[in-house]
Design a protein around this motif. Sequence first.
Motif, PDB file in Angstrom:
ATOM      1  N   ASN A 199       0.836  -1.196   0.000  1.00  0.00           N
ATOM      2  CA  ASN A 199       0.000   0.000   0.000  1.00  0.00           C
ATOM      3  C   ASN A 199       0.869   1.245   0.000  1.00  0.00           C
ATOM      4  O   ASN A 199       1.840   1.340   0.755  1.00  0.00           O
ATOM      5  N   ALA A 232       0.728   5.783  -0.313  1.00  0.00           N
ATOM      6  CA  ALA A 232      -0.080   6.935   0.097  1.00  0.00           C
ATOM      7  C   ALA A 232       0.007   8.044  -0.936  1.00  0.00           C
ATOM      8  O   ALA A 232       1.101   8.388  -1.401  1.00  0.00           O
ATOM      9  N   TYR A 241      -9.598   4.394   1.921  1.00  0.00           N
ATOM     10  CA  TYR A 241      -9.056   3.143   1.359  1.00  0.00           C
ATOM     11  C   TYR A 241     -10.134   2.498   0.505  1.00  0.00           C
ATOM     12  O   TYR A 241     -11.331   2.624   0.784  1.00  0.00           O
ATOM     13  N   THR A 298      -6.664  -4.159   7.597  1.00  0.00           N
ATOM     14  CA  THR A 298      -5.221  -4.078   7.359  1.00  0.00           C
ATOM     15  C   THR A 298      -4.719  -2.641   7.376  1.00  0.00           C
ATOM     16  O   THR A 298      -3.507  -2.412   7.447  1.00  0.00           O
ATOM     17  N   ILE A 299      -5.632  -1.673   7.300  1.00  0.00           N
ATOM     18  CA  ILE A 299      -5.254  -0.263   7.238  1.00  0.00           C
ATOM     19  C   ILE A 299      -5.495   0.453   8.567  1.00  0.00           C
ATOM     20  O   ILE A 299      -4.732   1.332   8.962  1.00  0.00           O
ATOM     21  N   GLU A 300      -6.549   0.058   9.268  1.00  0.00           N
ATOM     22  CA  GLU A 300      -6.966   0.794  10.479  1.00  0.00           C
ATOM     23  C   GLU A 300      -5.869   0.953  11.525  1.00  0.00           C
ATOM     24  O   GLU A 300      -5.789   2.014  12.157  1.00  0.00           O
ATOM     25  N   LEU A 311     -10.554   6.367   9.264  1.00  0.00           N
ATOM     26  CA  LEU A 311     -10.644   5.748   7.942  1.00  0.00           C
ATOM     27  C   LEU A 311     -12.040   5.934   7.372  1.00  0.00           C
ATOM     28  O   LEU A 311     -13.042   5.632   8.018  1.00  0.00           O
ATOM     29  N   ILE A 356      -5.113   5.946   0.323  1.00  0.00           N
ATOM     30  CA  ILE A 356      -4.277   4.747   0.424  1.00  0.00           C
ATOM     31  C   ILE A 356      -4.877   3.635  -0.421  1.00  0.00           C
ATOM     32  O   ILE A 356      -6.080   3.352  -0.338  1.00  0.00           O
ATOM     33  N   THR A 357      -4.052   3.003  -1.229  1.00  0.00           N
ATOM     34  CA  THR A 357      -4.466   1.809  -1.970  1.00  0.00           C
ATOM     35  C   THR A 357      -3.211   1.117  -2.496  1.00  0.00           C
ATOM     36  O   THR A 357      -2.089   1.527  -2.178  1.00  0.00           O
ATOM     37  N   SER A 409       2.034  -2.856   4.773  1.00  0.00           N
ATOM     38  CA  SER A 409       1.164  -4.005   4.493  1.00  0.00           C
ATOM     39  C   SER A 409       1.480  -4.647   3.142  1.00  0.00           C
ATOM     40  O   SER A 409       0.622  -4.704   2.256  1.00  0.00           O
TER      41      SER A 409
END
Length: 394
Positions: free
Chosen positions: A141, A143, A272, A280-282, A288, A317-318, A343
């Motif tokens: 991921n 930003a 996201y 996986t992002i939190e 978020l 984010i992706t 991640s």
Amino acid sequence: MPRASRCFANITSLVLAAQAWKSPVHQCCVGQTLRIAMGPDNFSPYIFYNGVPMNGSQEPVESSYTGFIPDVLDELSKEMGFRYEYLTRPPAEMHHQSGTIAALTQMANRSYDAVGVFLDNPELSRHGDFVLSCPILSASNLALVGKKVQERGTWNVFRPFAIDTWLAVMGGLLGFLLITVAINAESKGLREASDLRTICSIYYHIWSAVFGQDHNTWESFPMRLLRLGLLFFSLVVMSTYTASLASWLVMPDILIHGPKNMADLLGAHATYHDPSYAFTIEPFVGKLTLPEAGESLEAKLEWMLKLLKEGKVDVLITNDSPVTGLWLQNCADTQIVPSITFSPWYWAFALRSDEVGLKFARDITIAMSRFVSTSTYQALEARWLNRGKTCPSS
């Protein structure tokens, strides 16, 4: 070197580079066929399903796929000499993590020879009847944040003060002018004090005092008190302007709006693309915001980019490929943050843990270790994943 000779040398080097893609397992698997279980899904830009809709069918269908992963598999097939075919399973059997485990069970029963798997699937560790090749794809991921390019020009000498500050300064000087006229009217009479030449002269001396070059004689006590007030006003204005001008002159050409590193990300408001993988992002962000689950990836990315440009989120984010694609399309006002990457995830082949599967896994790993250093692999990364591409301004 003559131009014709240089051209011939360049062509020769390109031909040699194209022929140099050879590994220790060159043509090791001639005559063998790899049956690969896949789902009827599009995972842009890594893999695209080109077959017909399953329409409730419960039998595997031989189909075709395009994308980065199929192109890498095609190169491995040519190098190692094996044939392959995709067997598309119904969506219910290939859905997310549980579907992968179901396909691995079918592979153990010899319905398939290989299954494409994501290595972040926690169920894999509890299913031991397979071996893994090295990753065919690795990603992480990234930003994307907003940015503003500073404009440099002559008129920027006025930028240290906003318009309302300039108006306040002009209003203050006009107030000093009116007080001076009132004092002169008291001592010299209204007619003389309100004369246009007298007013212009007073205004000139006020500005001279602001710039520290006042040669006027301030005769009366009220005028001397007024002069002290004017000098203090000038000190405040000039020191503030000078400090603001200095900070603006050393300001970088590009201002980044958003987190600049992983520590900043912890307090940032992020968006996201995939609600099912939000967990996986939190842990890495302060807040978020997620799009609707049923939207296409393109629609989600468009919605997320709109939030970023409107300032409703600090960072987008992706996966690295979609982020780079968005950046390349919006070079003027977005920027990838190089120090924010997290991640990582991987895609590999799971093969039966028999003699044939073990040999395939080993040979694919050997071939990939050579392939990733070739210009062919780099060209596939640039075509499908936007890797190696950058905005002109960066």
